[in-house]
Design a protein around this motif. Sequence first.
Motif, short mmCIF file in Angstrom:
data_model
loop_
_atom_site.label_atom_id
_atom_site.label_comp_id
_atom_site.label_asym_id
_atom_site.label_seq_id
_atom_site.Cartn_x
_atom_site.Cartn_y
_atom_site.Cartn_z
N THR A 67 0.77 -1.25 0.09
CA THR A 67 0.11 -0.10 -0.06
C THR A 67 0.93 1.25 0.17
O THR A 67 2.08 1.13 0.41
CB THR A 67 -0.82 -0.06 1.35
OG1 THR A 67 0.15 0.38 2.32
CG2 THR A 67 -1.41 -1.17 1.53
N ALA A 68 0.30 2.28 -0.24
CA ALA A 68 1.23 3.55 -0.45
C ALA A 68 1.54 4.01 0.97
O ALA A 68 2.83 4.24 0.93
CB ALA A 68 -0.06 4.80 -0.68
N THR A 69 0.96 3.80 2.09
CA THR A 69 1.59 4.00 3.40
C THR A 69 2.77 2.93 3.75
O THR A 69 3.96 3.76 4.10
CB THR A 69 0.46 3.78 4.39
OG1 THR A 69 -0.62 4.53 4.21
CG2 THR A 69 1.06 4.44 5.78
N GLU A 70 2.62 1.66 3.23
CA GLU A 70 3.65 0.94 3.42
C GLU A 70 4.82 1.49 3.01
O GLU A 70 5.89 1.54 3.13
CB GLU A 70 3.34 -0.40 3.14
CG GLU A 70 2.31 -1.21 4.09
CD GLU A 70 1.76 -2.50 3.45
OE1 GLU A 70 1.84 -3.35 4.45
OE2 GLU A 70 1.67 -2.53 2.49
N LEU A 71 4.75 1.73 1.83
CA LEU A 71 5.61 2.24 0.81
C LEU A 71 6.40 3.41 1.49
O LEU A 71 7.66 3.44 1.31
CB LEU A 71 5.28 2.54 -0.73
CG LEU A 71 5.04 1.24 -1.49
CD1 LEU A 71 4.21 1.54 -2.76
CD2 LEU A 71 6.40 0.50 -1.61
N SER A 72 5.60 4.24 1.90
CA SER A 72 6.24 5.54 2.34
C SER A 72 7.11 5.18 3.53
O SER A 72 8.19 5.88 3.60
CB SER A 72 5.16 6.59 2.98
OG SER A 72 4.53 6.17 4.02
N GLU A 73 6.82 4.44 4.43
CA GLU A 73 7.62 3.99 5.21
C GLU A 73 9.13 3.16 4.88
O GLU A 73 10.11 3.56 5.40
CB GLU A 73 6.94 2.89 6.20
CG GLU A 73 5.81 3.18 7.15
CD GLU A 73 5.34 2.24 7.99
OE1 GLU A 73 5.97 1.16 8.37
OE2 GLU A 73 4.09 2.28 8.39
N VAL A 74 8.63 2.34 3.79
CA VAL A 74 9.85 1.63 3.12
C VAL A 74 10.85 2.90 2.71
O VAL A 74 12.18 2.69 3.08
CB VAL A 74 9.63 1.04 1.91
CG1 VAL A 74 10.61 0.42 1.33
CG2 VAL A 74 8.81 -0.45 2.61
N ALA A 75 10.37 3.77 2.19
CA ALA A 75 11.20 4.79 1.52
C ALA A 75 11.81 5.82 2.42
O ALA A 75 12.53 6.65 2.25
CB ALA A 75 10.53 5.34 0.25
N GLY A 76 10.90 5.95 3.66
CA GLY A 76 11.41 6.98 4.58
C GLY A 76 10.90 8.37 4.25
O GLY A 76 11.69 9.10 4.26
N VAL A 77 9.78 8.38 3.57
CA VAL A 77 9.44 9.81 3.42
C VAL A 77 8.07 9.73 3.72
O VAL A 77 7.05 8.70 4.00
CB VAL A 77 9.33 10.05 1.65
CG1 VAL A 77 10.63 10.04 1.35
CG2 VAL A 77 8.35 9.22 1.05
N THR A 78 7.28 11.02 3.77
CA THR A 78 5.91 11.29 4.11
C THR A 78 4.94 10.84 3.08
O THR A 78 5.13 10.49 1.80
CB THR A 78 5.82 12.69 4.53
OG1 THR A 78 5.87 13.33 3.41
CG2 THR A 78 6.42 13.14 5.52
N LYS A 79 3.59 10.54 3.51
CA LYS A 79 2.69 10.09 2.63
C LYS A 79 2.50 11.25 1.52
O LYS A 79 2.30 10.77 0.28
CB LYS A 79 1.48 9.95 3.35
CG LYS A 79 1.36 8.86 4.28
CD LYS A 79 0.11 8.51 5.09
CE LYS A 79 -0.60 9.34 5.94
NZ LYS A 79 -1.48 8.89 6.81
N GLN A 80 2.55 12.21 1.65
CA GLN A 80 2.31 13.33 0.62
C GLN A 80 3.35 13.08 -0.61
O GLN A 80 3.12 12.82 -1.68
CB GLN A 80 2.40 14.64 1.02
CG GLN A 80 1.74 15.24 2.37
CD GLN A 80 2.75 14.94 3.29
OE1 GLN A 80 3.43 13.98 3.59
NE2 GLN A 80 2.99 16.13 4.00
#
Lengths: 230, 230
Positions: free
Chosen positions: A33-46
């Motif tokens: 999911t988008a949120t999971e990916l944002s954690e993986v990449a270390g950036v915010t959801k926006q």
Amino acid sequence: MKDGPPIAGIAALIGDRARADILVALMAGQALTATELSEVAGVTKQTMSAHLSKLLDAKLLSMQSQGRHRYFRLADPDVADLIERLTGVAQRSGAVRLKSSPREPALRKARVCYDHLAGDLGVRVLDSFEKRRFVRHVEDRLELTRSGREFCEAFGLDLESAPGRRPLCRPCLDWSVRRNHLAGVLGAAILERCYELGWAKRVAGTRVVQFTAAGERAFCERFSVEGRTR
Amino acid sequence: MKDGPPIAGIAALIGDRARADILVALMAGQALTATELSEVAGVTKQTMSAHLSKLLDAKLLSMQSQGRHRYFRLADPDVADLIERLTGVAQRSGAVRLKSSPREPALRKARVCYDHLAGDLGVRVLDSFEKRRFVRHVEDRLELTRSGREFCEAFGLDLESAPGRRPLCRPCLDWSVRRNHLAGVLGAAILERCYELGWAKRVAGTRVVQFTAAGERAFCERFSVEGRTR
DNA sequence: CGCATGGTTCGGCGCACGACGAACCGTTGG
DNA sequence: CCAACGGTTCGTCGTGCGCCGAACCATGCG
């Protein structure tokens, strides 16, 4: 009609830290999911949202909505192939390093990923847990063993009063080290306990977790983490 | 130790207009000099020099010095493979366009490449010359035929008083259209004549060649160039 | 030797783009 | 209904990096 070589566009898309992280994470094959990916990449959801729409536009990813989630995966095997070639060439090139972003130094060592510990220390905890058979992999999930549960109780963690259906224990891919660390209720409880014990505290405004010298020593001993953490 | 996924570095390297142009140009297999590459990519030599050293560092290119020239080629077949995959994916992605740089619009149509005419119009002139058998390909070179020579004289070009050993006529790869245009003494003479006839003039400070409306009509008629040049 | 030509280094400029905060929709679940 | 959470949109800010002019080395030729 078309501008310069088209490969530049695609390559530029891949040539960004966050987006490359996404693609590498998705190489595993499972949709995230988008949120999971944002954690993986270390950036915010926006930020992630912006990246994802670019990758979708370029047809490097495909997406399906499911309830309120959006699951992303690599668009097709050709894309996976491409990424693979790229890693191949990258290896032998001796890893051209992208200029390291200013936030890097402390973040790599220990930081908050949502509510649990990530970064080098976080990864090492999971390593140690695996080695001591405190956890066991069951498909994509992680299970706490009997001895693991005992260890956690001895450390003063309260795992019972956890709310709802959040998994007790799950792996979470670390963007900096490319390896899993401990998430879920257990991961959160450990970090919480570190605060309680005065071993560490958060640096305001960032995701950095700052350990005291004594706290780090105690932490490493407790979790059997060896060696320097850089 | 290493920063984020290594593929980001390589991809970022390729994801630049000028560098992508270099790589595509070298896909043909023959080695090119730094100056030639700078023409292909439409940048100055300094800029090219910087790009080339980055590509060398990343081992995407290899170089050999020969006299005062430096010849560049793709480092190995894997790199060529990579570029090919990349073009494949780029095709089906419907060519993600890189934000077009401000200089683009007029430059594409007609511009100076050293001292001869490049851009859309330049390419069309060579097309027409080939179709009318004014020039003939001899290996990598271009030869002016008898009828070609007559045509040029009728147009008022002085090809005899050319200095030294500069080739009369040679093809030059166009970075925007990816096709050859006419370089060498002949290319220069044609452009010079256009200035003389008042058909065109240079826009100060840029490489843009601006044709007058009448000049463009006359030019197209003379050289049998058909269709709008968009 | 001087001059032309191929390349590199240095410094400064400008711009594209990635990052975030804040505010906003849509879905889910109580 | 409201609260919580997943995602997106908007505006702003900071900065990395591609570009060029100018000055500088190296090679080769007359």
